[in-house]
Design a protein around this motif. Sequence first.
Motif, short mmCIF file in Angstrom:
data_model
loop_
_atom_site.label_atom_id
_atom_site.label_comp_id
_atom_site.label_asym_id
_atom_site.label_seq_id
_atom_site.Cartn_x
_atom_site.Cartn_y
_atom_site.Cartn_z
N UNK A 11 0.83 -1.21 0.00
CA UNK A 11 0.00 0.00 0.00
C UNK A 11 0.87 1.26 0.00
N UNK A 12 1.96 1.22 0.75
CA UNK A 12 2.88 2.36 0.78
C UNK A 12 3.49 2.59 -0.60
N UNK A 13 3.83 1.50 -1.27
CA UNK A 13 4.42 1.63 -2.61
C UNK A 13 3.44 2.27 -3.58
N UNK A 14 2.19 1.83 -3.52
CA UNK A 14 1.17 2.41 -4.39
C UNK A 14 0.95 3.87 -4.03
N UNK A 15 0.87 4.13 -2.74
CA UNK A 15 0.66 5.51 -2.26
C UNK A 15 1.73 6.45 -2.81
N UNK A 16 2.99 6.09 -2.66
CA UNK A 16 4.07 6.96 -3.12
C UNK A 16 4.11 7.05 -4.65
N UNK A 17 3.79 5.95 -5.32
CA UNK A 17 3.76 5.97 -6.79
C UNK A 17 2.73 6.97 -7.31
N UNK A 18 1.52 6.88 -6.76
CA UNK A 18 0.44 7.75 -7.24
C UNK A 18 0.68 9.19 -6.80
N UNK A 19 1.08 9.37 -5.57
CA UNK A 19 1.28 10.73 -5.07
C UNK A 19 2.36 11.45 -5.86
#
Length: 238
Positions: A11-19
Amino acid sequence: MPPATRATTAAERVYHHVKQGVLDRRYEGGTLLTEGELAGAVGVSRTPVREALLRLETEGLLRLYPKKGALVLPVSAQEIADVVETRLLVEEFTVRRAVPAPPALLERLTELLAELRLHADRGDLAAMTTADRCFHAEIVRHAGNEILSRLYDQLRDRQLRMGAALLHAHPERVERTLDEHAEILDALRAGDAEAAAAAVRGHVGRVGALVLGGGGAGSRDGRDAHGARGARDGGGAR
């Protein structure tokens, strides 16, 4: 590693990717992102994608539509005006408080100005925007007011997003941005608090006017992009 930990990490990886994609304009305002698209891009299942998107929605970057995806929210004219006004209030005050500037601050600002020039030469507008923001944050931090520093930190994502949009839309601003930061640094070196505040006011005011499309269109109560004090203090675009 327990499944919960793997899910959190994903989830952190997706969060940082999208942000990061939103901040550097890879995902522009109005873009509809789907769970499947993001899961494939990051290499995760859809569950952590949903977690990340919910988190980004609470931060005001996205709006979720069930079974459709997540819409990247454009930055509104009012939000721009609010950010510019807050920047002026914080940065004018703190740049005055930073005088006389300690050698460590002048040295760090000199390094950041060199970084700005390097990124400009390479055409890396995202990196230039980050260095720009760091330059101003360093001054705020050296004013010694922790509450103002924390308030300023809350503007970070909006500043990066607006700064990247500005430089892409107005490439002629690249050189002018370098000159304006040099003016701020020169005033600090000279120990001239009023000149430093005027340089900050002119710089932030011009940025706000351009992001709003010039002349402050869309700001509330008929004010220009420089906030309530812009016209009185002479901070208009020049």
